[in-house]
Design a protein around this motif. Sequence first.
Motif, PDB file in Angstrom:
ATOM      1  N   GLN A   1     -54.635   6.227  32.371  1.00  0.00           N
ATOM      2  CA  GLN A   1     -53.446   6.647  31.649  1.00  0.00           C
ATOM      3  C   GLN A   1     -53.313   5.910  30.316  1.00  0.00           C
ATOM      4  N   GLN A   2     -53.612   4.627  30.323  1.00  0.00           N
ATOM      5  CA  GLN A   2     -53.552   3.853  29.078  1.00  0.00           C
ATOM      6  C   GLN A   2     -54.605   4.332  28.094  1.00  0.00           C
ATOM      7  N   LEU A   3     -55.782   4.662  28.581  1.00  0.00           N
ATOM      8  CA  LEU A   3     -56.834   5.176  27.701  1.00  0.00           C
ATOM      9  C   LEU A   3     -56.418   6.521  27.094  1.00  0.00           C
ATOM     10  N   ALA A   4     -55.739   7.342  27.884  1.00  0.00           N
ATOM     11  CA  ALA A   4     -55.271   8.635  27.375  1.00  0.00           C
ATOM     12  C   ALA A   4     -54.213   8.450  26.290  1.00  0.00           C
ATOM     13  N   GLU A   5     -53.340   7.464  26.453  1.00  0.00           N
ATOM     14  CA  GLU A   5     -52.336   7.176  25.432  1.00  0.00           C
ATOM     15  C   GLU A   5     -52.994   6.711  24.137  1.00  0.00           C
ATOM     16  N   ASP A   6     -53.995   5.860  24.256  1.00  0.00           N
ATOM     17  CA  ASP A   6     -54.686   5.365  23.059  1.00  0.00           C
ATOM     18  C   ASP A   6     -55.423   6.497  22.344  1.00  0.00           C
ATOM     19  N   TRP A   7     -56.023   7.397  23.103  1.00  0.00           N
ATOM     20  CA  TRP A   7     -56.795   8.492  22.525  1.00  0.00           C
ATOM     21  C   TRP A   7     -55.886   9.520  21.841  1.00  0.00           C
ATOM     22  N   ASN A   8     -54.721   9.730  22.400  1.00  0.00           N
ATOM     23  CA  ASN A   8     -53.792  10.734  21.879  1.00  0.00           C
ATOM     24  C   ASN A   8     -52.630  10.059  21.145  1.00  0.00           C
ATOM     25  N   LEU A   9     -52.950   9.348  20.080  1.00  0.00           N
ATOM     26  CA  LEU A   9     -51.966   8.562  19.334  1.00  0.00           C
ATOM     27  C   LEU A   9     -50.842   9.435  18.772  1.00  0.00           C
ATOM     28  N   ALA A  10     -51.200  10.534  18.121  1.00  0.00           N
ATOM     29  CA  ALA A  10     -50.187  11.407  17.518  1.00  0.00           C
ATOM     30  C   ALA A  10     -49.264  12.000  18.581  1.00  0.00           C
ATOM     31  N   ASP A  11     -49.856  12.411  19.697  1.00  0.00           N
ATOM     32  CA  ASP A  11     -49.049  12.965  20.777  1.00  0.00           C
ATOM     33  C   ASP A  11     -48.091  11.925  21.355  1.00  0.00           C
ATOM     34  N   MET A  12     -48.525  10.671  21.413  1.00  0.00           N
ATOM     35  CA  MET A  12     -47.658   9.620  21.911  1.00  0.00           C
ATOM     36  C   MET A  12     -46.439   9.445  21.004  1.00  0.00           C
ATOM     37  N   HIS A  13     -46.661   9.467  19.696  1.00  0.00           N
ATOM     38  CA  HIS A  13     -45.543   9.350  18.754  1.00  0.00           C
ATOM     39  C   HIS A  13     -44.627  10.570  18.852  1.00  0.00           C
ATOM     40  N   LEU A  14     -45.216  11.748  18.959  1.00  0.00           N
ATOM     41  CA  LEU A  14     -44.432  12.978  19.067  1.00  0.00           C
ATOM     42  C   LEU A  14     -43.578  12.964  20.335  1.00  0.00           C
ATOM     43  N   TYR A  15     -44.208  12.646  21.440  1.00  0.00           N
ATOM     44  CA  TYR A  15     -43.492  12.628  22.721  1.00  0.00           C
ATOM     45  C   TYR A  15     -42.393  11.571  22.729  1.00  0.00           C
ATOM     46  N   THR A  16     -42.703  10.373  22.255  1.00  0.00           N
ATOM     47  CA  THR A  16     -41.725   9.281  22.269  1.00  0.00           C
ATOM     48  C   THR A  16     -40.479   9.643  21.472  1.00  0.00           C
ATOM     49  N   HIS A  17     -40.681  10.210  20.296  1.00  0.00           N
ATOM     50  CA  HIS A  17     -39.540  10.595  19.451  1.00  0.00           C
ATOM     51  C   HIS A  17     -38.638  11.603  20.158  1.00  0.00           C
ATOM     52  N   PHE A  18     -39.224  12.664  20.701  1.00  0.00           N
ATOM     53  CA  PHE A  18     -38.407  13.723  21.276  1.00  0.00           C
ATOM     54  C   PHE A  18     -37.930  13.399  22.693  1.00  0.00           C
ATOM     55  N   HIS A  19     -38.585  12.439  23.328  1.00  0.00           N
ATOM     56  CA  HIS A  19     -38.049  11.944  24.591  1.00  0.00           C
ATOM     57  C   HIS A  19     -36.718  11.249  24.338  1.00  0.00           C
ATOM     58  N   ILE A  20     -36.672  10.439  23.299  1.00  0.00           N
ATOM     59  CA  ILE A  20     -35.427   9.750  22.931  1.00  0.00           C
ATOM     60  C   ILE A  20     -34.365  10.767  22.520  1.00  0.00           C
ATOM     61  N   GLU A  21     -34.755  11.749  21.713  1.00  0.00           N
ATOM     62  CA  GLU A  21     -33.805  12.771  21.284  1.00  0.00           C
ATOM     63  C   GLU A  21     -33.265  13.568  22.459  1.00  0.00           C
ATOM     64  N   PHE A  22     -34.127  13.813  23.423  1.00  0.00           N
ATOM     65  CA  PHE A  22     -33.697  14.558  24.615  1.00  0.00           C
ATOM     66  C   PHE A  22     -32.635  13.785  25.386  1.00  0.00           C
ATOM     67  N   LEU A  23     -32.855  12.501  25.577  1.00  0.00           N
ATOM     68  CA  LEU A  23     -31.894  11.682  26.296  1.00  0.00           C
ATOM     69  C   LEU A  23     -30.559  11.623  25.558  1.00  0.00           C
ATOM     70  N   LYS A  24     -30.601  11.668  24.235  1.00  0.00           N
ATOM     71  CA  LYS A  24     -29.355  11.723  23.451  1.00  0.00           C
ATOM     72  C   LYS A  24     -28.599  13.018  23.746  1.00  0.00           C
ATOM     73  N   LYS A  25     -29.331  14.121  23.841  1.00  0.00           N
ATOM     74  CA  LYS A  25     -28.689  15.408  24.140  1.00  0.00           C
ATOM     75  C   LYS A  25     -28.073  15.405  25.534  1.00  0.00           C
ATOM     76  N   VAL A  26     -28.761  14.787  26.483  1.00  0.00           N
ATOM     77  CA  VAL A  26     -28.219  14.694  27.840  1.00  0.00           C
ATOM     78  C   VAL A  26     -26.939  13.872  27.831  1.00  0.00           C
TER      79      VAL A  26
END
Length: 418
Positions: A299-324
Amino acid sequence: MFISNKKYVRYFCFMIALSMFSSIIILTMFLIRHKEQRGTDYNDSSWTLLTTSREQPQIHRLREGELLNVEDEHEISNNAEQTTPKKKNDVVFLKTVKCASSSIQNILMRYGYNNNLTFVLPTVGWHFGFKPFNPKRAMVPPGNIYNMFCHHTRFNWNTVPDMMPNDAIYISILRHPNTMFESLYTYLMYEQHTGVDYETFISNPQRYYEVKQQQRVLAKNPMSFLFGLEVSDFDNLDSITAFIEDVHKQFQLIMIYEYFDESLVLLRELLGWSWDEMIAFRINSRPKYSKTNNSQRLQQLAEDWNLADMHLYTHFHIEFLKKVSKYGHQKMQNDVTLLRNKQKQIYNACVEDVHANRLMPGLSYTLRENSDRDCALLVREEPYFTEDIKHKLWPDKNFTDVIKKYYLKKDNTAGNAL
């Protein structure tokens, strides 16, 4: 001599004034009492109760044939709109990969199919591939107006907004890269192209990754790629940041796979649809036997390999929790319970059995004998459902049966059109 006496004249005048004042007081009290009694008669159909949030209820008498004041009527209609918002019919759903996006797509396709809406559909097949969307590949619907865009493509920031209505709702769904990428690798059978299993690939991805290979175009940052981020910017933090800001401005709701039911609740609020219209079953989920052991190291290797996706997911995960949080945690909990209970009820009424699909990746449902058309739509696979919509929108056209061509090599039967 008596009358000329000033003392007695003053006394006489004072008594007359006092008597008149007492009569006025008694008459006023009687009128007030009578008015209060008439004011509480709510059975009289000519009385209307008007209530404002900062004032006590007031009684307003209507003459025969008289209408409510325009301002009062507007106030009442606004309260009604808050409880039953107008349904949104124009939706752009960027379909991602291995994020339960097929289940979201099924919700949109059912709604559009049942309400005679138009779709952005490819002339052949059921997706537009993974090149930037080209409108020339889309069929022109009746009236040349598109309502729904929910089939696989790579988002084109120049063409998609131009062809959709200005007030269209833009939505998508993301999943944590450390589980999404493993699911994608096995689901798309990348092992057949790379020659190695998932653990070997993710341990040294640069050795096997070839961006020029079309079948491996999603083998790095697949979510960001589908949103339109250029491959050359995958490791450029400034470009990633600017890209995420653009997505944030364009999309009203980015759902989160790990909060799927909560995502449906927020989607329902955004679109103004009913609870029944938000029911979703698993469509393209993998059978358990096809899943690999995705350890913490992988899982850690997948996060390192998919750097852009990690930033994208992290941003909208936070935004989602704000909406909730804005929606209200207790209200969210109540609505998720309501949705799950309704989904369980419909699932039990529709489904007899679930097993792996023999013809295409995903699950296949066996419906109960007494199940209805709504049950059939809930489990309709994307290829079949897309053909159904095509035949409904263009009944006089003949379409290439890509389902039989690509999937039915071992079986000569296809799903019946609805």
